[in-house]
Write a protein that holds these residues in place. Structure first.
Motif, mmCIF file in Angstrom:
data_model
loop_
_atom_site.group_PDB
_atom_site.id
_atom_site.type_symbol
_atom_site.label_atom_id
_atom_site.label_comp_id
_atom_site.label_asym_id
_atom_site.label_seq_id
_atom_site.Cartn_x
_atom_site.Cartn_y
_atom_site.Cartn_z
ATOM 1 N N ASN A 122 -5.010 75.242 -16.007
ATOM 2 C CA ASN A 122 -4.491 76.541 -15.601
ATOM 3 C C ASN A 122 -5.266 77.000 -14.369
ATOM 4 O O ASN A 122 -6.470 77.226 -14.427
ATOM 5 N N GLN B 15 -5.323 79.755 -12.837
ATOM 6 C CA GLN B 15 -5.922 81.085 -12.892
ATOM 7 C C GLN B 15 -7.268 81.057 -13.600
ATOM 8 O O GLN B 15 -8.189 81.786 -13.227
ATOM 9 N N THR B 16 -7.372 80.204 -14.597
ATOM 10 C CA THR B 16 -8.671 80.074 -15.278
ATOM 11 C C THR B 16 -9.724 79.581 -14.308
ATOM 12 O O THR B 16 -10.844 80.102 -14.247
ATOM 13 N N TYR B 17 -9.348 78.559 -13.566
ATOM 14 C CA TYR B 17 -10.299 78.005 -12.624
ATOM 15 C C TYR B 17 -10.732 79.077 -11.627
ATOM 16 O O TYR B 17 -11.915 79.219 -11.302
ATOM 17 N N LEU B 18 -9.722 79.788 -11.131
ATOM 18 C CA LEU B 18 -10.017 80.787 -10.098
ATOM 19 C C LEU B 18 -10.887 81.894 -10.659
ATOM 20 O O LEU B 18 -11.803 82.384 -9.980
ATOM 21 N N SER B 19 -10.622 82.277 -11.899
ATOM 22 C CA SER B 19 -11.450 83.332 -12.506
ATOM 23 C C SER B 19 -12.891 82.900 -12.567
ATOM 24 O O SER B 19 -13.806 83.654 -12.204
ATOM 25 N N LEU C 279 -14.405 82.983 -9.071
ATOM 26 C CA LEU C 279 -14.706 84.313 -8.563
ATOM 27 C C LEU C 279 -15.841 84.964 -9.333
ATOM 28 O O LEU C 279 -16.677 85.672 -8.755
ATOM 29 N N ALA C 280 -15.855 84.721 -10.622
ATOM 30 C CA ALA C 280 -16.969 85.266 -11.393
ATOM 31 C C ALA C 280 -18.279 84.722 -10.871
ATOM 32 O O ALA C 280 -19.263 85.474 -10.708
ATOM 33 N N VAL D 122 -19.100 86.397 -7.565
ATOM 34 C CA VAL D 122 -19.614 87.768 -7.758
ATOM 35 C C VAL D 122 -21.052 87.742 -8.253
ATOM 36 O O VAL D 122 -21.917 88.490 -7.778
ATOM 37 N N ALA E 116 -23.249 86.903 -5.442
ATOM 38 C CA ALA E 116 -23.371 88.040 -4.509
ATOM 39 C C ALA E 116 -24.324 89.091 -5.078
ATOM 40 O O ALA E 116 -25.189 89.619 -4.368
ATOM 41 N N VAL E 117 -24.162 89.313 -6.368
ATOM 42 C CA VAL E 117 -25.049 90.310 -6.994
ATOM 43 C C VAL E 117 -26.492 89.855 -6.917
ATOM 44 O O VAL E 117 -27.403 90.609 -6.568
#
Lengths: 673, 232, 124
Positions: free
Chosen positions: A652, A654-658, A661-662, A665, A668-669
């Motif tokens: 999937n 979208q799973t990979y992309l999530s 991105l997580a 982030v 970045a934090v």
């Protein structure tokens, strides 16, 4: 003398062996000549060397073979009267055996390898006899053991032969390991492996550990010469072809141990304890084997036990410090025992069975094999030890030596002080030798009578052999048309000559005694009478028992001794004894145990074989279940890990992309904050 | 403008406190209100269960953004936004929804089961970005002078300074056009056009491509098993 | 105007776009959310251009370029979605998992071959 001659004696059969192996498949017609000619030439050369050496001389020659860190190994020659005598014996017996084998193994497809191994064996024995260096002797020793393994297992299609060859190998190796250490210790103590140096060191008392050395060497002797407790391989080795038994297990290999002790007797004379141990070993061996021989059904096994016993005689003679007597008996025994085995081969071929009880039911067997019958008779006469054949003189020599040792005046013939031999050793040997003389006469007579003189019993079922007797049949590969092929006949007569005449020759002081250590070989009066008397008693006892057994056979009544041991005869019908076996009468309740070697085999099986087999099973279990478990576990572990990782591979996007991105982030934090 | 003036404008004037965050100007208020509308419609666009409504809410969001652009004195861009985004992109999206037979009305499975993770990631990224931005630009003020984004200024700038990227962009558009056509042409296994001709006797299948060759009437409809061709 | 206003709006719009990309099931809706993200970027560019007022007008130019590229991209993207729809019969992204490699269930998994062969030899 030219050193090439003694060098050729071991070398020729070795080359013959190599040539036979190389051409065996391609040119089978060459196999027989290549088998006989090198050995015959070697025998002649050995005789020539012996004649050239003469009496009372010693020849030593050496060249360094290998430098080691300690004592060097030399390719050395040490010829004296002993080596002359034994080498001639070996050459004669080997030639007779090779000629005999051409007829005995006529239809054998593996004859070339057999002949090559017999030649190789002969070469090794010559090496042992001629060697002047202990390590080279050891090489010959081990090659003999190897050839014995191959030759006993010649008919490896049968399970008997396979297990017998393995057993022979393992038991002799069990003795050979301490033997090796004994040689190392001896070399270390004496500073050299060369026999003259060792003997000189022994004579001057420079050996630090004579008892230990002697005991270690005795272990090897016990293995090779089939003394108790390492004797169990020899009866089973009868599964090999009969000529092999004649050569290896009668005349040569088993004599190698005796020869070694005789060679190194000065070392043994330094340790009274070792001599006593040797005496006890010899005594137990002699008596035990004679009892067993009295109970065997297989013809070859009787002869095997007889060999063991006679070797006990020789060992006993050595224990009393007289190596002349021992070697005298060795040579005469070699002649008549080889003759016995070869004749037995002819009889077995004619009767198609090994079993004397089966032979007893063949009518007219002795008419079919007259040469074997007469030569066997001659040899058995010599075995019993009645004058004038060689067996009488050699046995008397042993008894005389024992008697002298028992009186404290051992006949060491200047190898060592007479007091070096404990009187206990002398008494042990004397008593057991006397008893054995009686038993030997008994079993020899039993053999002769049961095999050839049993009355025919009409209507008796002819079983192949007795049901509970150990029996190792071999393949009959001689020409089935003739009962006694010529090639199997005249070696018998050739060997009959020394059987009859060698003893008398020993009386001449300028020949045999001069060749050996110089002591007289005449029997003393007391021992002559006693020994002969005991032998006659044995013969008469056996004859008497046989007569009564035959008479009972005729009337159908069972032998009284058999009644109490019905379980032993579970196979045969209860009241019908179809063999007139004097052994049962003579031995009584001991018959059953004697037939099975007094259970020594079973004891060893329980003590050694079963634990080793159990350990092997344990190792196999550990390897299969434990080690294999880890191996499989690593595979399974990798599999599970992969399965775990694959949970993330959903496909999937979208799973990979999530996840991506997580992670961004998070990074970045972490970076910015 | 030289660099110093740029920097001066960038860091804000040295006048004290005429601009303060707590006393917003008119533009800021309008910006804020329109921003709320934009944000709200965007949120509805991504959460509504009715797919076509989502497209329409997208229209609202994009339109609101055009207003924002105007407020930021970028008129040309505002109109380009309306033209391109509202005019063509959303139309394309609607076409896409139609051609993929998107359900009209509520569809309960409009959101995948990923949505909680998505929510978490979105909130996290929002939080991070907002914090960073606010922290970085706490003391930055835009000087909104009119005319900076007019068509003439933009055009002059484009055709003086950005010609090459402009041309490259046209090539990109061409490539996109060609690519879209190629992609939508479909697979090679296509039913050949029917030929006029006599009724032929039975021919084995596959000799001329399909069964259609043996029949007199045109049969562009391949059996349902093959990929449905959609000329379009 | 405080720069924070457009910047924060862009950030929030971007986050909304991210949610849409990750959470929506229909491929076309995902493309829509991508448009939202691109628009957030455009807003940022314009705001910063207004703030910086550089001679190149880079922000506005790049905004124009972004809009153009976004248009091209949505065209191509929809073509791809249509292909996906034709092949699968659905525009559902959750169904398009052919590139995944899920683990088989334990029951269907076979043990490593080495153990089987060894056990076979032991029995024989």
């Amino acid at each position: 003398m030219n050193l090439a001659l003694p060098a050729l004696v071991p070398a020729l059969p070795a080359f013959g062996a190599a040539a036979t192996l190389a051409t065996g498949k391609k040119a089978p017609g060459l196999a027989r000549p290549l088998a006989i000619v090198p050995v015959a030439v070697s025998a002649v050369l050995a005789l020539v060397v012996a004649l050239q050496l003469g009496t009372g001389q010693t020849l030593d020659a050496a060249t360094r073979l290998t430098p080691t860190g300690g004592p060097d190994i030399a390719l050395a020659l040490h010829l004296d009267g002993f080596s002359s005598l034994i080498s001639v014996l070996v050459g004669l017996v080997a030639t007779c055996v090779q000629v005999y084998s051409t007829a005995y193994l006529k239809q054998d497809p593996r004859y070339p390898s057999y002949a090559a191994l017999v030649s190789l064996f002969t070469a090794a024995m010559f090496l042992v006899v001629y060697s002047g260096d202990l390590i080279v002797l050891l090489v010959g020793w081990e090659v003999m053991g190897l050839c014995s393994y191959f030759l006993i297992g010649h008919h490896w299609e049968t399970a008997d032969a396979r297990s017998a060859s393995l057993k022979a190998f393992l038991v002799t190796k069990l003795g050979d390991v301490p033997f090796l250490f004994g040689i190392f210790l001896l070399g270390a103590d004496a500073g050299s492996f060369r026999i003259p140096d060792v003997l000189a060191a022994a004579g001057e008392g420079r050996l630090g550990h004579p008892t230990l050395i002697a005991l270690l060497l005795l272990a090897g002797v016990a293995g090779k010469s089939a003394q108790f407790p390492l004797h169990t391989w020899l009866p089973d080795a009868m599964a090999g072809p009969t000529p092999v038994s004649a050569l290896i297990h009668a005349a040569t290999m088993v004599a190698a141990g005796i020869y070694l002790v005789a060679r190194l007797l000065p070392v043994f004379l330094l340790s009274g304890a070792a001599l006593v141990v040797l005496a006890v070993m010899a005594a137990v061996t002699m008596i035990g084997s004679a009892l067993c021989a009295l109970a065997q059904d297989d013809l070859k096994r009787v002869l095997a036990y007889s060999t063991v016993g006679q070797l006990g005689y020789m060992a006993g003679a050595l224990a009393t410090g007289d190596r002349e007597a021992s070697v005298f008996h060795l040579v005469s025994h070699g002649a008549f025992k080889a003759l016995l085995f070869l004749a037995a081969g002819v009889v077995i071929h004619a009767a198609h069975t090994n079993s004397i009880s089966a032979m007893s039911r063949i009518p007219g067997l002795r008419k079919r094999v007259p040469d074997a019958y007469w030569t066997m008779g001659i040899a058995l006469f010599a075995l019993v030890g009645l004058p004038p054949f060689s067996g009488f003189f050699s046995k008397e020599a042993v008894l005389t030596a024992a008697e002298h040792a028992a009186n404290g005046e051992a006949l060491t013939n200047s190898l060592g002080p007479a007091s070096a031999v404990p009187q206990a050793a002398g008494w042990i040997v004397l008593i057991s030798a006397a008893l054995t003389a009686l038993l030997t006469a008994a079993y020899a007579t039993r053999l002769f009578l049961v095999a050839f003189h049993s009355p025919a019993v009409a209507g008796a079922a002819v079983a192949d052999h007795e049901a509970d007797a150990p029996y190792s049949p071999e393949l009959d590969e001689a020409d089935p048309a003739t009962a006694e092929p010529p090639a199997m006949r005249w070696p018998l007569w050739v060997l009959a000559v020394p059987t009859m005449g060698f003893g008398i020759a020993g009386l001449r002081s300028d020949w045999l005694p001069a060749l050996l250590d110089g002591g007289s070989l005449r029997p003393s009066g007391v021992t002559a009478v006693t020994g002969t008397g005991l032998a006659v008693v044995g013969v008469l006892a056996a004859y008497g028992a046989w007569r009564s057994a035959t008479a009972r056979l005729g009337t159908g009544r069972p032998a009284p001794a058999a009644a109490g041991r019905v379980p032993e005869q579970a196979g045969a019908p209860a009241a019908e004894v179809i063999v007139a076996d004097p052994g049962r009468t003579l031995l009584g309740p001991l018959f059953g145990p004697a037939r099975h070697g007094f259970g020594v085999d079973r004891l060893y099986h329980a003590l050694f074989v079963r634990p080793v087999a159990a350990a092997a099973r344990l190792v196999r279990f550990l390897d299969r279940e434990v080690v294999e478990g880890y191996v499989q576990g690593s595979g399974i572990g990798a599999n599970l890990l992969g399965r775990a990782v694959r949970l993330a591979q959903t496909g999937n996007a979208q799973t990979y992309l999530s996840a991506l991105l997580a992670g961004v982030v998070l990074l970045a934090v972490l970076v910015a904050v | 403008m030289n660099v110093a003036a740029t920097l001066l404008a960038a860091t804000g004037s040295l006048e004290p406190a005429a601009r303060s965050f707590l006393s917003p100007t008119g533009q800021e208020i309008v910006f804020l209100l329109v921003g709320i509308a934009v944000l709200g419609s965007a949120v509805v666009a991504v959460t509504t269960k009715q797919l076509v409504h989502a497209a329409l809410w997208l229209v609202v969001a994009l339109g609101g953004l055009a207003v924002e652009f105007l407020l930021l004195t970028a008129e040309f861009i505002a109109w380009v936004q309306v033209l391109i985004y509202l005019g063509s992109v959303v139309v394309l999206v609607l076409f896409g929804l139609m051609l993929t037979k998107a359900p009209i009305g509520r569809s309960p499975d409009a959101d995948s089961k990923n949505r909680w993770v998505a929510l978490a990631v979105a909130l996290a990224s929002a939080g991070t970005l907002v914090t960073l931005v606010v922290d970085a630009f706490r003391t930055s003020w835009i000087d909104l002078g009119a005319g900076g984004g007019s068509a003439s200024v933009t055009g002059a700038s484009l055709f003086r300074n950005w010609v090459l990227p402009f041309e490259a962009l046209s090539v990109l558009l061409l490539a996109a056009l060609v690519g879209a056509i190629v992609l939508s042409r479909g697979s090679k296994r296509r039913v050949p056009a029917p030929r006029a001709g006599r009724l032929r006797a039975g021919r084995p299948v596959g000799s001329n491509g399909t069964v259609a060759a043996t029949a007199p009437r045109p049969a562009p409809e391949a059996p349902a098993a093959t990929t449905p061709e959609q000329e379009g | 105007m405080h720069l924070v206003y457009p910047a924060v709006l862009a950030a929030l719009l971007f986050a909304v776009g991210v949610y849409g990309v990750l959470a929506r099931r229909n491929a076309v809706l995902v493309l829509m959310s991508v448009e939202l993200m691109l628009n957030a970027v455009n807003l940022n560019l314009v705001a910063f251009d207004a703030w910086l007022r550089d001679s190149l007008h880079a922000g506005q130019a790049l905004t124009l370029f972004t809009i153009t590229v976004a248009a091209a991209e949505v065209g191509l993207g929809l073509a791809i979605v249509l292909l996906l729809f034709r092949a699968r019969g659905t525009a559902d992204i959750d169904r398009a998992t052919a590139l995944g490699d899920p683990a088989e269930s334990l029951a269907t998994e076979e043990p490593p071959n080495g153990a089987e062969a060894l056990k076979g030899q032991a029995a024989a």
